[in-house]
Design an enzyme around this catalytic site. Sequence first.
Site, PDB file in Angstrom:
ATOM      1  N   GLU A   1      10.454  67.688  51.852  1.00 56.72           N
ATOM      2  CA  GLU A   1       9.623  67.984  50.673  1.00 56.72           C
ATOM      3  C   GLU A   1       8.298  68.611  51.084  1.00 56.72           C
ATOM      4  O   GLU A   1       7.808  69.534  50.413  1.00 56.72           O
ATOM      5  CB  GLU A   1       9.400  66.720  49.850  1.00 56.72           C
ATOM      6  CG  GLU A   1       8.793  66.986  48.492  1.00 56.72           C
ATOM      7  CD  GLU A   1       9.707  67.793  47.575  1.00 56.72           C
ATOM      8  OE1 GLU A   1       9.208  68.798  47.013  1.00 56.72           O
ATOM      9  OE2 GLU A   1      10.879  67.442  47.409  1.00 56.72           O
ATOM     10  N   GLU A  25       6.965  77.175  49.588  1.00 54.08           N
ATOM     11  CA  GLU A  25       6.761  77.669  48.226  1.00 54.08           C
ATOM     12  C   GLU A  25       5.324  78.138  48.011  1.00 54.08           C
ATOM     13  O   GLU A  25       5.094  79.162  47.361  1.00 54.08           O
ATOM     14  CB  GLU A  25       7.118  76.589  47.202  1.00 54.08           C
ATOM     15  CG  GLU A  25       8.601  76.365  47.075  1.00 54.08           C
ATOM     16  CD  GLU A  25       8.954  75.377  45.968  1.00 54.08           C
ATOM     17  OE1 GLU A  25       8.043  74.721  45.420  1.00 54.08           O
ATOM     18  OE2 GLU A  25      10.153  75.271  45.665  1.00 54.08           O
TER      19      GLU A  25
END
Length: 124
Positions: free
Chosen positions: A67, A74
């Site tokens: 994560e 991102e």
Amino acid sequence: MIRSKRPWRHTFQVALEGIWYTLRTQRNMQVHLGVMFAVTGLGLALGLERTEWFWIGLCITLVIMAELFNTAIETVVDLVMLNPHPLAKIAKDTAAGAVLVAAVFAVIVGVILLGIPVWKLLVN
């Protein structure tokens, strides 16, 4: 090569800032953290063995790491790509896929280590 004159603790400070940013801004990280606490509580209640805790800890670590990497990728893609691009989508989708792979592995391990003892408690 230029050497940094920053104190050693700065390394930990920026790492913790990254973790805190991800926890504050990413809903999935919040879900992962909630599941981590639930699994830890269940594991304590069931009295898991040392090797079982190793597998639980490994799964938690892998999911959290995935994560964090996903958020980093991102964020960088969003920074450099002002307009949508097929390669940017591939980078973001692939990073999200890594999280999914880690999470599925964690679920499988969780079912094996926690599901069976919980099922036995419920049946008896």
